[in-house]
Design a protein around this motif. Sequence first.
Motif: not given
Length: 139
Positions: A77-95
């Motif tokens: 779930i954390s990996l999927i959330g990282f991918a989705v957040l990086t796509e729509y919000v940005g990599a810093l939030v995803g990380v």
Amino acid sequence: MNRNLMRGLAFTAVALFFGVQACGYRIGNLAQAGPGLFPMVVSAIVGLIGIGTIVGSFIEKRHRADVRLKSIGIVLISLIGFAVLTEYVGALVGVTFLVFFSALAGERYDWTRNVKITLGLMVITYLFTAVLGVSLRLY
């Protein structure tokens, strides 16, 4: 089965999978990195860690492996959330999400350690965009 052997095999399998995928892209060099350079370098590092873990599993005391499905689910779930957040919000939030949420899978939760890891990964992410020119939206 030996827990360290399982870890080493998993690391090596992931490294091989992504390393083979990276070969399908132009690698380039450090001066002009191609899209396959970063996955290839990461795959090589993970592969070396995997091989070291496999060798170490025959040297160190054996620990019985146990499978924790809850922890596996949290990490996925954390990996999927990282991918989705990086796509729509940005990599810093995803990380940030990746580090803090995946830490729930561990036995101990230390938010100060998570902050340090997050800051380190943010710096690395920034360097990949600034130095290597990797096209990645930071925020």
